[in-house]
Enzyme design. Structure first.
Site, PDB file in Angstrom:
ATOM      1  N   ASP A 139       0.874  -1.164   0.000  1.00 15.28           N
ATOM      2  CA  ASP A 139       0.000   0.000   0.000  1.00 15.28           C
ATOM      3  C   ASP A 139       0.920   1.226   0.000  1.00 15.28           C
ATOM      4  O   ASP A 139       2.119   1.116   0.273  1.00 15.28           O
ATOM      5  CB  ASP A 139      -0.952  -0.019   1.208  1.00 15.28           C
ATOM      6  CG  ASP A 139      -2.147   0.898   0.978  1.00 15.28           C
ATOM      7  OD1 ASP A 139      -2.132   1.682   0.004  1.00 15.28           O
ATOM      8  OD2 ASP A 139      -3.113   0.845   1.774  1.00 15.28           O
TER       9      ASP A 139
HETATM   10  C1  BGC Z   1      -4.963   3.474   0.378  1.00  7.35           C
HETATM   11  C2  BGC Z   1      -5.171   2.556  -0.803  1.00  7.35           C
HETATM   12  C3  BGC Z   1      -5.035   3.339  -2.084  1.00  7.35           C
HETATM   13  C4  BGC Z   1      -3.676   4.020  -2.105  1.00  7.35           C
HETATM   14  C5  BGC Z   1      -3.421   4.835  -3.365  1.00  7.35           C
HETATM   15  C6  BGC Z   1      -3.696   4.286   0.251  1.00  7.35           C
HETATM   16  O1  BGC Z   1      -3.642   5.282   1.236  1.00  7.35           O
HETATM   17  O2  BGC Z   1      -4.962   2.721   1.569  1.00  7.35           O
HETATM   18  O3  BGC Z   1      -6.424   1.926  -0.729  1.00  7.35           O
HETATM   19  O4  BGC Z   1      -5.204   2.490  -3.180  1.00  7.35           O
HETATM   20  O5  BGC Z   1      -3.590   4.900  -0.997  1.00  7.35           O
HETATM   21  O6  BGC Z   1      -4.199   5.975  -3.401  1.00  7.35           O
END
Ligand code: BGC
Length: 819
Positions: free
Chosen positions: A228
């Site tokens: 993530d």
């Molecule tokens: C989130 C993800 C997301 C990623 C990109 C993260 O903070 O937990 O779900 O896909 O950011 O935006």
């Protein structure tokens, strides 16, 4: 270079030096992966997910379809509907040159307080897994990769990047991991996202037992595991655990540190080669690896999507987000999942000859989506006021409701206009340190992000926001975002600094600081604000969300309620639209209560006391407490319905489309009335003390009082009889009869309650049937073999128990003992 299949990709990997390989294992920017011409590797672009395809930037991207949120889609209990939503995402991705969509989210909101509950499908692992698998297959059949997220036990937001979710092995296997297992087995997602949190002490991005042991080992997963955003914290431990790719880039914890770890022998080069092999497989699958056919199913994707095996298929044109075809499709997808919770004396569907007092802030500013990374810029958003007026014209009187937010939102509804375009919103200019203009554009939602996207030659140093105030009178005006501000309203100028509390990761984006004041202004006044960004060193401290706030000064709550009561008393029926906002339903923050914000309960009580009939529409994805639920005539749960919200709610209220939803989360009767409640880690630990008994499973076992509405509850617009239940070879059959006055759709839900109460009741399968009034059908429901197991160090069969056909466990219709 010609390559084909895994042998070819292996040769490509071997043709690179160690630093070249490692360089590709960190993203090239916020939403792109690195490319390398010498091996024919093009750029792979990723985008959030899951409510729409925002594009390869945090903000300022093109307009995109805004889908109904996943719980609303899931409430139709239909794999075809989930697949239809997946196809829309894939078509949007193809039209925007996006190769991988970050979604679906298959975390299970164990507590209803979870801030991202709106992004998940449901509290049930089987329903979640089956719907997500259908969506993933649909996306990947069109050549667009899905990135299943977030592995694992990332079920709440408080301290999400430091806390440890602590759960026993049986809870992990039977509950938290099960949707991932189902999607991997049934749909083979091309990527999986490793979560921010720790799992039993170990960061999910460094969890070898989980990533390498279970996912890649036991499940035989061949795809790519990426971090993530900013979740990877180490080089050796993460790479050895099985994490293949660090996102975003270009900076990150790998690079030279990982090269060093290989040179020192901490990480073997074979591990690096495996990571890169998986990355190249993803590239091949999405058509970004030249001359590589990727996998067999790509032939099918190419056939559907155009140019074979090349990125060209990622530029085909798609149905426009605001086309008539999309509008009808999005209205149907939203309306059919809406759920009738209460309907006394056939109050719904609405009689079209009656006068309606339509009341509530959510009636005029209907919420179509949650906040955080799932945010998209839709081409338009239809409010309930627009939708119902469109259907009933002058019969509808609209009355704004009480305040629903504790923080003012960026300007909307034309209060500020962009001086250059004359349209609602603000003008945004991003400047570099030397004053060079990096970007200049219109922002319809009066906000912009800066410092995150890495798409300019020089970093953003200053953001300038400007607009024209359109209404004279007293107004609340202000700014949003961290940094050193200079604000000019007409001739008066002020300077000040704003900063975040520093308590929450990503706060600058999700809950940036703000400052407002009340001013007396005349229409035509210029409002300009510029902010110098901070110069922090961590991921977010020199970046964030910035915006202008502008709206008429607030009215007193008593006056608002008086107006509502007067309108309700003067109409045949009152429709009150209440709900949550992105203050509660967002990434980065959990809720502290399920009570509606502001004085919305008081508004409903007052209207119910004055109106002949009161219908409440709940515009929220999460459960809310409804203290008035026995004093109103009808309650419709409308979820977060996407860009067609108002049309979909009108269609459901009028019965043009049956709101045939069945709840996908349990609605507790009171705060605290759920088997798992607190989402606040203690000493960094969030103990899953409820074990396998979250949600309806725990209510059934007596771990929490009876809920207000059970998982699976939903009345639709007709009534149903069940008879002649039988079981053979894994399937339950039952005869259902539509005993009501209208055609309708029934979801036959089959549960199993093991005799040994150490094991929770669970959903085993479901089938839906649509029947005309008076119609009858024999419905067969296959049970899923994965629900007949229990984890005891290995999978073992469950002991005997009872099979139940129920419309939610509060309304059991038939049962078969001793199966
Ligand atoms: C989130 C993800 C997301 C990623 C990109 C993260 O903070 O937990 O779900 O896909 O950011 O935006």
């Amino acid at each position: 270079m010609k390559s084909s299949g895994s042998a070819g990709r292996g040769a490509l990997v071997r043709s690179l030096s160690l630093p070249e390989k490692v360089a590709l294992l960190t993203g090239a920017s916020a939403f792109t992966l690195g490319s390398r011409e010498s091996i024919g590797l093009g750029e792979v672009r990723v985008s959030d997910g899951p409510a729409g395809v925002r594009g390869a930037t945090f903000s300022g991207g093109p307009t995109a379809v805004l889908l109904p949120n996943p719980t609303l889609l899931a409430a139709f209990w239909d794999e075809d509907a989930a697949a239809e939503a997946g196809r829309i995402l894939a078509e949007e991705a193809l039209a925007r040159g996006v190769h991988v969509v970050l979604g679906p989210t298959v975390n299970l909101p164990r507590s209803p307080l979870g801030g991202r509950l709106f992004e998940a499908y449901s509290e049930d692992p089987l329903l979640t897994g089956k719907l997500a698998a259908a969506a993933v297959r649909a996306m990947q059949d069109l050549g667009v990769g899905a990135a299943l997220k977030h592995l694992v036990a990332n079920d709440s937001e408080t301290a999400r990047n430091t806390m440890s979710s602590e759960l026993d092995e049986a809870t992990l296997r039977e509950v938290a991991l099960l949707p991932f297992e189902i999607v991997v087995a049934d749909a083979d997602p091309w990527a999986i996202v490793a979560a921010y949190n720790r799992v039993n002490g170990t960061p999910a991005t460094e969890h070898r037992e989980l990533i390498t042991g279970i996912v890649k080992g036991e499940w035989g997963y061949r795809g790519l595991v990426m971090s993530d955003w900013f979740a990877a914290r180490s080089a050796g431990p993460a790479a050895n655990a099985g994490l293949d790719l660090v996102m975003p880039g270009p900076r990150g914890p790998w690079g030279e540190a990982l090269v060093g770890a290989v040179e020192s022998g901490e990480v073997s080069e074979a591990v690096i080669d495996d990571h890169l092999g998986r990355l190249l497989l993803l590239a091949a699958r999405v058509g970004a690896l030249k001359d590589d056919t990727g996998a067999d199913h790509l032939a099918r994707a190419d056939h559907l999507a155009g140019a074979p095996g090349s990125a060209a298929r990622h530029t085909r044109s798609a149905v426009a987000p605001d086309s008539a075809a999309r509008r009808a499709q999005l209205t149907r997808l939203a309306a059919q999942g809406m759920t009738v919770l209460v309907n006394e004396n056939g109050t719904l569907p609405l009689d079209r000859a009656r006068t309606v007092a339509l009341i509530g802030r959510h009636a005029v500013e209907t919420i179509g989506m949650g906040g955080g990374s799932a945010h998209v810029t839709p081409p338009y958003q239809v409010s309930v006021a627009d939708g119902l007026r469109g259907a009933l014209g002058d019969l509808v009187t609209v009355v704004d409701g009480v305040e629903v937010r504790s923080r003012p939102v960026p300007a909307r509804g034309g209060f500020l206009t962009d001086g250059e375009t004359g349209t609602s919103g603000v003008r945004v200019k991003l400047l570099s340190e030397s004053g060079t203009e990096l970007e200049r554009r219109h922002a319809a939602d009066a906000t912009t992000t800066a410092g995150l996207d890495e798409r300019y030659a020089e970093p953003v140093a200053t953001v300038v926001l400007s607009a024209v105030i359109t209404r004279s009178g007293t107004a609340e005006l202000g700014v949003l975002g961290s940094g050193d501000w200079t604000v000019r309203i007409g001739d008066s100028e002020s300077s000040f600094s704003l900063s975040t509390t520093g308590r929450n990761f990503g706060e600058e984006l999700v809950v940036p600081p703000l400052s407002t004041g009340v001013h007396t202004v005349t229409a035509g006044t210029t409002f300009e604000a510029s902010v110098r960004l901070g110069s922090g060193t961590d991921a977010f401290s020199a970046a964030g969300l910035f915006g202008l706030i502008g709206r008429p000064a607030r009215r007193e709550t008593v006056d608002v309620i008086d107006d509502a009561v007067r309108a309700a008393a003067g109409a045949d029926v009152a429709v009150v639209v209440v709900g949550l906002t992105e203050e509660q339903e967002t990434e980065g923050v959990d809720k502290s209560t399920l009570h509606l914000p502001g004085a919305q309960d008081a508004l409903v009580e007052a209207v119910a006391g004055a109106a002949r009939r009161t219908i409440v529409v709940v515009n929220a994805a999460s459960p809310v407490i409804m203290p008035w639920r026995t004093r109103v005539d009808a309650v419709l749960w409308a979820g977060l319905p996407g860009q067609e919200a108002g049309h979909a709610i009108a269609a459901a209220l009028l019965g043009n489309i049956e709101p045939a939803g069945r709840l996908v989360t349990t609605f507790p009767a009171e705060d605290g009335g759920s088997p798992a409640w607190s989402v606040t880690p203690v000493d960094g630990v969030l103990a899953y003390a409820e074990g396998r008994f979250a949600g309806y499973r725990g209510h059934d076992a007596g771990l929490a009082p009876a809920p207000a509405f059970w998982f699976g509850h939903g009345l639709g617009y007709t009534t149903w009889d069940y008879s002649d239940i039988s079981y053979s070879s894994g399937s339950v059959a039952v005869t259902v009869t539509n005993t009501g006055p209208r055609a309708g759709r029934e979801v036959v839900q089959i549960y199993f309650r093991p005799q040994d109460n150490a094991h929770p009741v669970r959903l085993m399968g479901w089938s839906a049937v649509s029947l005309p009034a008076g119609g009858s059908a024999r419905v067969t429901v296959p049970t899923d073999p994965r629900m007949w197991r229990a984890w005891a160090g290995t999978w073992v069969p469950l002991g005997p128990g009872e099979l139940i056909a129920a419309r939610g466990l509060g309304d059991v219709r038939a049962a078969l003992g001793r199966i």
